[in-house]
Design a protein around this motif. Structure first.
Motif, PDB file in Angstrom:
ATOM      1  N   VAL A   1       2.350   1.740  -3.468  1.00 18.84           N
ATOM      2  CA  VAL A   1       1.345   2.234  -4.418  1.00 18.84           C
ATOM      3  C   VAL A   1       1.013   3.693  -4.135  1.00 18.84           C
ATOM      4  O   VAL A   1       0.897   4.505  -5.070  1.00 18.84           O
ATOM      5  CB  VAL A   1       0.068   1.350  -4.378  1.00 18.84           C
ATOM      6  CG1 VAL A   1      -1.071   1.985  -5.150  1.00 18.84           C
ATOM      7  CG2 VAL A   1       0.372  -0.040  -4.912  1.00 18.84           C
ATOM      8  N   GLU A   2       0.882   4.050  -2.867  1.00 19.04           N
ATOM      9  CA  GLU A   2       0.575   5.441  -2.522  1.00 19.04           C
ATOM     10  C   GLU A   2       1.716   6.370  -2.946  1.00 19.04           C
ATOM     11  O   GLU A   2       1.469   7.453  -3.480  1.00 19.04           O
ATOM     12  CB  GLU A   2       0.307   5.576  -1.022  1.00 19.04           C
ATOM     13  CG  GLU A   2      -1.031   5.010  -0.602  1.00 19.04           C
ATOM     14  CD  GLU A   2      -1.259   5.030   0.905  1.00 19.04           C
ATOM     15  OE1 GLU A   2      -0.270   5.161   1.674  1.00 19.04           O
ATOM     16  OE2 GLU A   2      -2.424   4.906   1.319  1.00 19.04           O
ATOM     17  N   ALA A   3       2.958   5.944  -2.741  1.00 22.67           N
ATOM     18  CA  ALA A   3       4.111   6.763  -3.145  1.00 22.67           C
ATOM     19  C   ALA A   3       4.130   6.932  -4.662  1.00 22.67           C
ATOM     20  O   ALA A   3       4.364   8.036  -5.172  1.00 22.67           O
ATOM     21  CB  ALA A   3       5.407   6.120  -2.661  1.00 22.67           C
ATOM     22  N   TYR A   4       3.853   5.858  -5.389  1.00 19.91           N
ATOM     23  CA  TYR A   4       3.821   5.919  -6.853  1.00 19.91           C
ATOM     24  C   TYR A   4       2.703   6.845  -7.324  1.00 19.91           C
ATOM     25  O   TYR A   4       2.893   7.658  -8.231  1.00 19.91           O
ATOM     26  CB  TYR A   4       3.642   4.515  -7.435  1.00 19.91           C
ATOM     27  CG  TYR A   4       3.616   4.482  -8.946  1.00 19.91           C
ATOM     28  CD1 TYR A   4       4.780   4.657  -9.680  1.00 19.91           C
ATOM     29  CD2 TYR A   4       2.417   4.277  -9.632  1.00 19.91           C
ATOM     30  CE1 TYR A   4       4.762   4.634 -11.064  1.00 19.91           C
ATOM     31  CE2 TYR A   4       2.390   4.262 -11.011  1.00 19.91           C
ATOM     32  CZ  TYR A   4       3.566   4.434 -11.723  1.00 19.91           C
ATOM     33  OH  TYR A   4       3.537   4.411 -13.096  1.00 19.91           O
ATOM     34  N   THR A   5       1.552   6.761  -6.686  1.00 17.16           N
ATOM     35  CA  THR A   5       0.414   7.626  -7.033  1.00 17.16           C
ATOM     36  C   THR A   5       0.764   9.089  -6.813  1.00 17.16           C
ATOM     37  O   THR A   5       0.465   9.940  -7.654  1.00 17.16           O
ATOM     38  CB  THR A   5      -0.833   7.233  -6.202  1.00 17.16           C
ATOM     39  OG1 THR A   5      -1.134   5.862  -6.450  1.00 17.16           O
ATOM     40  CG2 THR A   5      -2.026   8.090  -6.560  1.00 17.16           C
ATOM     41  N   ARG A   6       1.414   9.380  -5.683  1.00 16.89           N
ATOM     42  CA  ARG A   6       1.818  10.768  -5.408  1.00 16.89           C
ATOM     43  C   ARG A   6       2.777  11.268  -6.490  1.00 16.89           C
ATOM     44  O   ARG A   6       2.660  12.396  -6.964  1.00 16.89           O
ATOM     45  CB  ARG A   6       2.458  10.882  -4.024  1.00 16.89           C
ATOM     46  CG  ARG A   6       1.450  10.882  -2.886  1.00 16.89           C
ATOM     47  CD  ARG A   6       2.081  11.289  -1.560  1.00 16.89           C
ATOM     48  NE  ARG A   6       3.200  10.441  -1.161  1.00 16.89           N
ATOM     49  CZ  ARG A   6       3.079   9.285  -0.516  1.00 16.89           C
ATOM     50  NH1 ARG A   6       1.882   8.828  -0.196  1.00 16.89           N
ATOM     51  NH2 ARG A   6       4.137   8.589  -0.183  1.00 16.89           N
TER      52      ARG A   6
ATOM     53  N   ILE B   1       0.845  -1.203   0.000  1.00 14.24           N
ATOM     54  CA  ILE B   1       0.000   0.000   0.000  1.00 14.24           C
ATOM     55  C   ILE B   1       0.875   1.246   0.000  1.00 14.24           C
ATOM     56  O   ILE B   1       0.637   2.190  -0.753  1.00 14.24           O
ATOM     57  CB  ILE B   1      -0.976  -0.008   1.196  1.00 14.24           C
ATOM     58  CG1 ILE B   1      -2.061  -1.063   0.989  1.00 14.24           C
ATOM     59  CG2 ILE B   1      -1.595   1.374   1.404  1.00 14.24           C
ATOM     60  CD1 ILE B   1      -2.932  -1.310   2.207  1.00 14.24           C
ATOM     61  N   GLY B   2       1.910   1.247   0.830  1.00 12.78           N
ATOM     62  CA  GLY B   2       2.829   2.379   0.884  1.00 12.78           C
ATOM     63  C   GLY B   2       3.505   2.622  -0.460  1.00 12.78           C
ATOM     64  O   GLY B   2       3.628   3.772  -0.910  1.00 12.78           O
TER      65      GLY B   2
END
Length: 159
Positions: A119-124, A116-117
């Motif tokens: 994916v969230e970093a990639y999304t940001r 999750i971390g």
């Protein structure tokens, strides 16, 4: 000394030899082959002598697959095993979880949290945030991905 090699060359401990990995690759392969044959023979004997349904799966260190099944179809026995373990898990009360299951669930939760971390970093980064930590290669990769996405959106919009 052949017996010592068969069990990893260990020293005696209380009348038994200590089990450990055989370091010599050739000896390890010979021992694997002999013991695999013996194990398959024992599985067959157990099946015949005791009228038991036996399934044995063995993967060699090189990934080769060996098996024995007393039932006509190994998959039927595996399905029966899966059904049995699912039933047993469904019949357990929440308080009956073993320490092994709890540890396994903790590891899964940690893995999911890490994913999750990521994916969230990639999304940001895809949204243009937190780009300071990116290398030039990462920035080029992001640019290419954004260009691909933009092309895909334009193509979809045009059709």
């Amino acid at each position: 000394m052949a017996a010592a090699a068969a069990v990893g060359g260990g020293r005696r401990r209380g009348g038994r030899r200590e089990m450990r990995r055989i370091e010599d690759a050739t000896s390890r392969q010979v021992t694997f082959s002999k013991r695999r044959k013996g194990l398959l023979k024992k599985a067959s004997e157990l099946s015949v002598l005791c009228d038991a349904e036996v399934a044995l799966l063995v993967f060699s260190p090189r990934g080769r697959f060996f098996h024995f099944a007393s039932a006509p179809d190994l998959e039927d026995t595996i399905d029966r095993y899966i059904s049995h373990t699912e039933e047993a898990a469904a019949n357990k009360k929440p308080g009956e979880l073993t320490a092994h299951h709890v540890q396994k669930m903790k590891i899964q939760a940690e893995t999911i949290a890490t994913e999750i971390g990521t994916v969230e970093a990639y999304t940001r980064k895809m949204q243009g945030e937190d780009l300071e930590s990116c290398s030039l290669q990462e920035l080029n990769d992001l640019e290419m991905q954004l260009e691909k996405s933009l092309s895909s959106i334009r193509l979809h919009k045009a059709s």
